[in-house]
Design a protein around this motif. Sequence first.
Motif, PDB file in Angstrom:
ATOM      1  N   TRP B 402       0.837  -1.199   0.000  1.00 40.79           N
ATOM      2  CA  TRP B 402       0.000   0.000   0.000  1.00 40.79           C
ATOM      3  C   TRP B 402       0.876   1.255   0.000  1.00 40.79           C
ATOM      4  O   TRP B 402       0.711   2.147  -0.821  1.00 40.79           O
ATOM      5  CB  TRP B 402      -0.921  -0.017   1.222  1.00 40.79           C
ATOM      6  N   TYR B 403       1.809   1.327   0.930  1.00 44.54           N
ATOM      7  CA  TYR B 403       2.593   2.553   1.054  1.00 44.54           C
ATOM      8  C   TYR B 403       3.580   2.721  -0.077  1.00 44.54           C
ATOM      9  O   TYR B 403       3.881   3.841  -0.488  1.00 44.54           O
ATOM     10  CB  TYR B 403       3.269   2.613   2.427  1.00 44.54           C
ATOM     11  N   VAL B 405       3.070   1.685  -3.201  1.00 48.79           N
ATOM     12  CA  VAL B 405       2.296   2.153  -4.363  1.00 48.79           C
ATOM     13  C   VAL B 405       1.885   3.610  -4.162  1.00 48.79           C
ATOM     14  O   VAL B 405       1.950   4.420  -5.089  1.00 48.79           O
ATOM     15  CB  VAL B 405       1.069   1.251  -4.594  1.00 48.79           C
ATOM     16  N   GLU B 406       1.499   3.929  -2.935  1.00 47.75           N
ATOM     17  CA  GLU B 406       1.095   5.315  -2.680  1.00 47.75           C
ATOM     18  C   GLU B 406       2.261   6.268  -2.950  1.00 47.75           C
ATOM     19  O   GLU B 406       2.094   7.305  -3.606  1.00 47.75           O
ATOM     20  CB  GLU B 406       0.630   5.445  -1.230  1.00 47.75           C
ATOM     21  N   LEU B 409       2.785   6.580  -6.657  1.00 46.55           N
ATOM     22  CA  LEU B 409       1.743   7.380  -7.316  1.00 46.55           C
ATOM     23  C   LEU B 409       1.925   8.866  -7.016  1.00 46.55           C
ATOM     24  O   LEU B 409       1.652   9.715  -7.868  1.00 46.55           O
ATOM     25  CB  LEU B 409       0.355   6.921  -6.868  1.00 46.55           C
ATOM     26  N   HIS B 410       2.410   9.167  -5.812  1.00 46.40           N
ATOM     27  CA  HIS B 410       2.647  10.573  -5.496  1.00 46.40           C
ATOM     28  C   HIS B 410       3.668  11.185  -6.441  1.00 46.40           C
ATOM     29  O   HIS B 410       3.653  12.378  -6.704  1.00 46.40           O
ATOM     30  CB  HIS B 410       3.121  10.713  -4.049  1.00 46.40           C
ATOM     31  N   TRP B 414       3.383   5.987 -12.995  1.00 49.61           N
ATOM     32  CA  TRP B 414       2.374   4.950 -13.209  1.00 49.61           C
ATOM     33  C   TRP B 414       2.921   3.595 -13.603  1.00 49.61           C
ATOM     34  O   TRP B 414       2.551   2.582 -13.008  1.00 49.61           O
ATOM     35  CB  TRP B 414       1.388   5.431 -14.275  1.00 49.61           C
ATOM     36  N   VAL B 418       2.391  -0.122 -11.656  1.00 46.19           N
ATOM     37  CA  VAL B 418       1.814  -1.321 -12.261  1.00 46.19           C
ATOM     38  C   VAL B 418       2.801  -2.487 -12.151  1.00 46.19           C
ATOM     39  O   VAL B 418       2.411  -3.621 -11.846  1.00 46.19           O
ATOM     40  CB  VAL B 418       1.440  -1.044 -13.732  1.00 46.19           C
TER      41      VAL B 418
END
Lengths: 490, 495, 118
Positions: B402-403, B405-406, B409-410, B414, B418
């Motif tokens: 989660w962190y 990917v977060e 994304l920040h 992209w 993925v």
Amino acid sequence: MTPQTLILLALAIPVACIGPVLLARRRPDLREAFSLLAGIATFACVLLLYGMVAAGERPELVLGEMLPGLPLVLRIEPLGMLFALIASGLWPVTTLYAIGYMRGHHEKNQTRFYAFFALAISCALGIAFSGNMLTLFVFYEALTIGTFPLVTHAGTKAAKRAGRVYLGILLGTSVCFLLLAIVWTWTIAGTLDFVPGGILAGKVADWAVAPLLALYVFGIGKAALMPFHRWLPAAMVAPTPVSALLHAVAVVKAGVFTVLKVTVHIFGLDLLNAGGGVPWLAGAAGFTIIAASLVAMSKDNLKARLAYSTISQLSYVVLGAMILAPLSVMGASIHIAAHAFGKITLFFAAGAVMVASHKTEISQMAGIGRRMPWTMGAFAVGALSMIGLPPTAGFVSKWYVLNGAVESGHMAAVGVVIVSTLLNAAYFLPIIHSAFFGEEKHDGDHRNDHGEAPLPAVAALVITATATVAFFVAPDWAIGLGGDLVGRAR
Amino acid sequence: MTISEHLPALVVVLPLMAAPACVMLRHPFAAWLVASGTSWLCLLMSALLLRQVADHGAFSYQLGNWAAPWGIEYRIDMASAFILVIVSAIAAVVSLYARASVAHEIEQSRQYLFHALFVVCLSGLLGIAITGDAFNLFVFLEISSLSTYAMVALGRDRRALTAAMRYLVLGTVGATFYVIGVGLAYMMTGTLNMADLAARLPAVIHTSTAQAGLAFLVIGIGLKMAAFPLHFWLPDAYAHAPSAASAFLAGTATKVAVYAFLRMVVGVFGATGILAVAAMADMLMVVAVLGMVVGSAVAIWQTDIRRALAYSSVAQIGYVLLGISLLTEAGLAAGIVHLFNHAVMKSALFLALGSVFLRLGSVRIADLAGIGRRMPLSMAAFLVAGLSMIGVPLTVGFVSKWYLVEAILHKGLWPVAVLVLLSSLLAVVYVWRVVEVMWFAKPSALALTAVEAPLSMLVPTWMLAGAAVWFGVDATGTMAVARAAAAVLMTGVGQ
Amino acid sequence: MEVPGLFNYWMVVVLMMAGLYTVIARGNLVKKIVGLNVFQISVFVLYITMGKITGGTAPILGGGLALYSNPLPHVLILTAIVVGVATTALGLALIVRIREAYGTIEEDEILDMERGET
């Protein structure tokens, strides 16, 4: 009892019944009594909660903070209530059916079956009651993994292969697309709460709306939108009660429920409408409706045909959501309930035929209606509901979806619904016709001197068939909840 | 002075002193008692240090009262305290497990050696975490490495010897590279104290000497942490070492090397801004992503499950490096929290496998058929930790994912996000392949002979598997620490 | 004799490369360890060289000397030598065990045997 206690109970009773079920593994009667009791108790809790939700309450329960700023929350709103009522209400009926089916079919590992079944129900209720997207995702993944042992129940090579497809597609879509979409939403909105009207309005860039929604819609593999539908036919290797409750009701409805939830409570209809909607997603749903019907027509295996019919029917819900008209969204939510009664009846009937006569192919079933009148009668009711004819549940939801489509001028959607109705009729009516009026065939493999399936199984399918008709007569509760979802006065 | 003021020294010295005690005792049980007791004491002291940092902020300890930057400084801040706790916690849990496992896998006359090596290794790893001196770090690196080589060589079959030899050669080359890097930095700045280095390097970073120093450091530490493509020693070492050693090393050794990387490359050189300017971060990202994908893909094809897990470690180091390569506080925090999360779940997996080895004498995938029914508790722990490797919600693996990917994304990367998710799908394949065989296959003839592992092995296994769930259900604590640690390391980089 | 300014550093590079090459290219395990030694020694030389100051004497307190060599690198290298010796000893011990177990210390022969075991 406070609503918080009730919420906890509804989630905990199914899990808690696993213990007694395991302990009573040597005494089948006791074990199944526990399962039935737990099902009734759970349904009672959900009914009590329904009273509160219908009165306008929105009970909430915070389970704890999982990630900083992101708690696990349960909050009941109308759509979740609708889904919970269906899942918990049909569980005891399915247990009843399973008693007849599992014994009649001499299935192995029945204790494991009942245990994981209860777990799956708890997960489905968790999805229904989720107060934010993270909580929903947690239960969503738990449901995928919890149902794996049910899919591979037979333990054969085919079952294992099906299990891999099942897990691969459901985990794959949820991890690659859904999780990405959720984290993306979190970085944009800074919250994942389900809020009527959505949380993204004013925060998300215009260009991002369509790809984000697409990530959600395709990421929710349980909604079985093509091309991520393969897991559902694969899952049909499971015992019929599993196919009936999980792969016609709980699991797949969890998928379309999530799609609706995301559309209404994450994006909000206004935001999506402002951007002109995402027509190609509606197109994908329309394509799935038609294509799955066509595939269903080519299947001779009854469960396979029902599976493709399910894929097609699920996309009604997605289509209803993607039309973005309040009426169609309402219709979509009602369809979650309406389809459930009809489809579970069909699966029950298919399983009953399998138990009584060991027949699985439609071509073998000519004349079977005369030997199993109750079963095939119920089947006919379920089929009418799939087609959407009165006096069955399917008519109600289709009515609203069509109304919404017409009102908002989506003529293509209207066309899709009409064509699919014809297709549904084309692949269901011949089954009924040949069952009642066909000439019995005599092949070496199957004896034709059987009667009805064991009593509990027949009782269960009569109950659900009755419910299918009753839904047509008294659909107010579902319409009321669906109306609450889109903010229509009761 | 009270004893609590000397905790930073004690936490390193105590295990170091315990080693000769083990050797002198010679008796396997006595040696184990000393080793295990020491590990738990270290955990206690590390926890106290973490609390001290949390309450009063970072502090220094001057070894022998020689003031920094001349004397050796021990520096305890959030980052080092977190690593101290991770290492000592894994050591403490594994030490419980080690008695029965070592008694089974190593001949009686050599068992005390394992316990002695175990505490030496612990001392070295804790030293790396706590020291604020670049050269002192090298010394501890070698203390831990030398004991690790010997521990690996204690493995059951003769391939352990060649694995240890390979590890020794590559490990020594890595350590020597590190010394060269430190030497070059020293040439330009005249200091070995990390804080001092960080202050003085920006003025000289344009020289090729300092830049070459950085290059040597990166390669040297890269070898130690088995970053792709410098990972060749790792699968053999983990596959052939004694089970307890595999579990301990998988949870700690590469993690501590990553910490050294964080300290020296991000903490010390980060202040110069060279990481961004010289495209270091971009190169690191490419290497990290490659490691993540290749490691997971190779893991799928292994028949020996421990090798599969070892390759998975290569992939997991890729996740951590990816977080670091973002050069943001969020990325760093994601990487650091994954150090902890991965340590917990990977050690749990190795412990569960060790139990299987105890009963079956094999961890080949074909021999494990149906073992889930014979050893349900051990294999349930494997299942839980395996689900965590996949990143299923409510486990620590999910928190990391989660962190990470977060953070990605920040930064708007992209395709990388993925790739991270895709490679976590590869984990589904290599974990589920094993789970399916364990739980859903007919028991093999070998598996039918197995019974549940003894309690002394079950309890530690479940401690870690339980932790994998506990910190997955409530990640607020670990994330708070990881964020604070990231903030410490980012102060120099100044984003 | 006046030594060219960077002579030591050039020797460091030569030793380093020779050592590393031996580690990589030689199949004989003992030769590998020797190569590793040479490689490490090149680093010792590097450190010692950087501590030396032209014209400086030994750093002993008293005597009024202003110019003296930096003692710190020398001290560091004492430690590094200890580490190097330990590594060599461990490596040689491993080679003895390998010889006992495999009957050879040639890497390619060992690899051949291992291939048969998996």
